[in-house]
Design an enzyme around this catalytic site. Structure first.
Site, PDB file in Angstrom:
ATOM      1  CE  LYS A 174       4.907   8.477   1.130  1.00  0.00           C
ATOM      2  NZ  LYS A 174       4.590   9.905   1.440  1.00  0.00           N
ATOM      3  CB  ALA A 219      -0.932  -0.004   1.209  1.00  0.00           C
ATOM      4  CE1 TYR A 220       4.847   5.675   3.357  1.00  0.00           C
ATOM      5  CE2 TYR A 220       6.712   4.556   2.341  1.00  0.00           C
ATOM      6  CZ  TYR A 220       6.181   5.654   2.985  1.00  0.00           C
ATOM      7  OH  TYR A 220       6.967   6.736   3.246  1.00  0.00           O
ATOM      8  CB  SER A 221       5.453   0.345  -2.474  1.00  0.00           C
ATOM      9  OG  SER A 221       6.336  -0.094  -1.459  1.00  0.00           O
ATOM     10  CB  SER A 222       0.584   1.106  -4.413  1.00  0.00           C
ATOM     11  OG  SER A 222       0.925  -0.244  -4.613  1.00  0.00           O
TER      12      SER A 222
END
Length: 270
Positions: free
Chosen positions: A181, A176-179
């Site tokens: 950002k 979720a965080y990678s997507s």
């Protein structure tokens, strides 16, 4: 009143602003900093105050926001406002209130985000994924959508979006965080092109892990993994992030827009 001398607490509990090697000229500028009550956002608040700006701090955590207000000595140039950037109506209300206080917004720092849990994609809770994207990506969109028209009217603006090296490379167990950002990077590039002829610069930075409350709440093994990927061999200092962010917010940054500035300590290869 000028703040005395960044990051240390004085004997009276107020924040002392440390002198920097390079001084930025933000005199007369007004900045909105989302998630500005702690972490990188708070470091940016302190640096901008030292540089002469008036600052509106938007944060959805009232307790943290109140503690932030208590730390800052320069009440005349600080406006603390409860706002949930994941809700468009909340952003619109905060923008209206900030314009009522200062009359303009020259600078927008989109810093607020959630990190989310650490687990494989196939086990990731859909509700957690949705919340991370809602705050970090949709919230950045809400802020830009609401503030940009005021910048266009004045013919000036500086927007700095806080992405992450995870948005470039993708961290395992942080889908979720990678997507989210990665989406912030794409938003930056799109908006930067749309505003390129309007004297409004839109850029983003991609920090490696720093000692922020969100980052340090992650699983210890995940922190060890991402720290081990940094050639510098250490975490990003909050003041190091604030230095680059604040320069991007100055009038001196008059040509570059839609760009991604690396803060990964050598981790990123592009």
């Amino acid at each position: 009143m000028k703040l005395p001398t960044c990051g240390e607490a004085g004997t009276n509990g107020k924040v002392r602003i440390r002198p920097y090697m390079n001084q930025y000229d933000l005199e007369g500028r007004t900045a909105v900093i989302t998630g500005g009550a702690q972490g990188i956002g708070f470091a940016v608040v302190k640096r901008m105050l030292e540089s002469g700006a008036s600052v509106a701090i938007w944060d959805r955590d009232e307790t943290v926001l109140r503690a932030c207000a208590d730390k800052l000595a320069d009440a005349d140039r600080v406006y603390c406002r409860t706002a949930d950037i994941g809700v468009l109506a909340s952003v619109e209300a905060a923008t209206k209130a900030t314009l009522g206080r200062y009359g303009k917004v020259d600078i927008l720092i989109n810093n607020a985000a959630l990190v989310g849990p650490n687990m494989p994609t196939w086990e990731y809770p859909p509700e957690a994924f949705a919340e991370v994207v809602q705050v970090g990506l949709n919230g950045t969109f809400h802020c830009c959508r609401t503030v940009v028209p005021h910048m266009m009217e004045r013919g000036y603006g500086r927007i700095v979006n806080i992405s992450s090296v995870a948005g470039k490379e993708g961290n395992p167990n942080a889908v979720a965080y990678s997507s989210m950002k990665a989406g912030v990077i794409a938003l930056t590039k799109s908006l930067g092109k749309e505003l390129a002829d309007r004297n409004i610069a839109v850029n983003c930075v991609t920090p490696a892990v720093a000692k922020t409350p969100g980052a340090m709440a992650q699983a210890p093994e995940h922190i060890a993994y991402i720290l081990g990927k940094i050639p510098r061999g250490r975490m990003l200092e909050l003041e190091e992030a604030a230095s680059m962010i604040c320069w991007l917010a100055t009038q001196e940054n008059s040509f570059t827009t839609g760009a991604v500035f690396d803060l990964s300590g050598g981790r990123a290869t592009y």
